[in-house]
Every structure is written in C-alpha cells, then in structure tokens.
Motif scaffolding. Sequence first.
Motif, PDB file in Angstrom:
ATOM      1  N   ASP A  66       0.813  -1.215   0.000  1.00 25.53           N
ATOM      2  CA  ASP A  66       0.000   0.000   0.000  1.00 25.53           C
ATOM      3  C   ASP A  66       0.855   1.278   0.000  1.00 25.53           C
ATOM      4  O   ASP A  66       0.355   2.363   0.228  1.00 25.53           O
ATOM      5  CB  ASP A  66      -0.973   0.002   1.182  1.00 25.53           C
ATOM      6  N   TRP A  67       2.136   1.161  -0.274  1.00 25.69           N
ATOM      7  CA  TRP A  67       3.052   2.299  -0.347  1.00 25.69           C
ATOM      8  C   TRP A  67       3.245   2.734  -1.791  1.00 25.69           C
ATOM      9  O   TRP A  67       2.955   1.985  -2.725  1.00 25.69           O
ATOM     10  CB  TRP A  67       4.414   1.919   0.223  1.00 25.69           C
ATOM     11  N   GLU A  68       3.789   3.931  -1.979  1.00 26.73           N
ATOM     12  CA  GLU A  68       4.262   4.409  -3.287  1.00 26.73           C
ATOM     13  C   GLU A  68       5.654   3.822  -3.470  1.00 26.73           C
ATOM     14  O   GLU A  68       6.546   4.058  -2.639  1.00 26.73           O
ATOM     15  CB  GLU A  68       4.364   5.939  -3.286  1.00 26.73           C
ATOM     16  N   LYS A 121       4.978   6.417   2.058  1.00 29.13           N
ATOM     17  CA  LYS A 121       3.621   5.964   2.380  1.00 29.13           C
ATOM     18  C   LYS A 121       2.567   6.539   1.456  1.00 29.13           C
ATOM     19  O   LYS A 121       1.578   5.888   1.170  1.00 29.13           O
ATOM     20  CB  LYS A 121       3.295   6.279   3.836  1.00 29.13           C
ATOM     21  N   ASP A 122       2.763   7.784   1.004  1.00 29.70           N
ATOM     22  CA  ASP A 122       1.800   8.374   0.078  1.00 29.70           C
ATOM     23  C   ASP A 122       2.505   9.368  -0.834  1.00 29.70           C
ATOM     24  O   ASP A 122       3.640   9.763  -0.587  1.00 29.70           O
ATOM     25  CB  ASP A 122       0.630   9.036   0.828  1.00 29.70           C
ATOM     26  N   ASP A 137       2.320  12.469  -1.326  1.00 30.14           N
ATOM     27  CA  ASP A 137       2.710  13.773  -0.798  1.00 30.14           C
ATOM     28  C   ASP A 137       3.760  13.682   0.306  1.00 30.14           C
ATOM     29  O   ASP A 137       4.280  14.704   0.750  1.00 30.14           O
ATOM     30  CB  ASP A 137       1.481  14.506  -0.255  1.00 30.14           C
TER      31      ASP A 137
END
Length: 190
Positions: free
Chosen positions: A49-51, A81-82, A84
């Motif tokens: 679920d990470w980038e 994690k995301d 941004d």
Amino acid sequence: MLGGADRPWLVAGGWAIDLFVGRQTRTHADIDVLVLRADQHMIQERLHDWEIYAAHPPGALRRWLPGQTLPTSVHDIWCRKDADGPWQVQFMIDESDGSHWVSRRDPRIRMSLADTRRVSSSGIPYLAPEVQLFHKSRSPHPKDEHDLHATIPHLAPAQRTWLHDAIARTSPTHPWLERLTSGSARAAKA
C-alpha cells in the motif's frame, strides 16, 4: 514492516554503520535496506500500500508496477507511504550467486551471504560494515567520509583487509586505501 519476512533483508547505509558502532553517529534522512535481487518482490509484498518507485539509470524514478521484475540495471527502490509524503525507505538491490554476495562493480569481489549479515544486540540484521563501506567508496560524499571515520577504529584486521583489497581492486588510487592501511598499522602497534 519487514519483521517476519521469509526472505533475508539487512539494514544498510548509515544506519548499518551506526548499528555496527553501537550508537547513532549522525542524522539520517531515511532508512536504507538491502535485499537480494532474487528477493526483490518481497518489497512489493510487504509494502503493497506504499508508493514504490524504481530508480532507472541515470536517475529517473518510475513507478514500480506490481509483479514487474526489475532489470539488472536497477539497484535502488524508493518508497513512501503516500504521494505527498517524504521518501522514507530506500531499498538497495544487490546481486548474489546463491551462497555469496557478489559486487556489481567487480564480480570477483564477493563474500558469503552468512558473513554479510550481522545482528545488533537488539536483534536487527544489518549489512557488514566492510561491505557497506565498499559501497560508499564508489563516490564518497561527506556523510560517507564520516561513516568511514566512525567505523575504522571498530574494524577487525580481517574486515579492514577485506575492505582495503576490495577498494584496491576497483580503484587502486582511492584515498581511503592509505587510511585503511595506516589505521591497520596503528591498530597493530596498540
């Protein structure tokens, strides 16, 4: 995040040096983790679920698609994690021949996989300092110079010799060679 993984991984980079020395010697922007090329998909499994981005030479970041096998030219994976958030983990993909770590700079430079793995007093697996410093020797930055300086007093003669010989093989005029040799002479006199 990697606890309980069924494939080997090692803390690498400056944190590996700090784990070897036994204390934090400098600040770190992220965490570096080494995995073997054969185990690369563990990253996607554990951080699904990470980038996740692969650093394609000469430095372009591209999304690493689920299930995609990375080409041998890719050695770095950046994770956050995301979209941004800051980059938090850098995975370094290293080569092996099954029982040995193999340098991508010179395949004659190798070490048994068992010897590349060290474990801290708190149970954290980390990359042997001589291998980590060999990686850092390629084009050292000030933080790499700091890591060498922090590590030299703690290296056993065999570790110092391995590092010296590995660097000499790939860069015979490297400035670290004299520091490794002179440090060895000082240690022998002590």
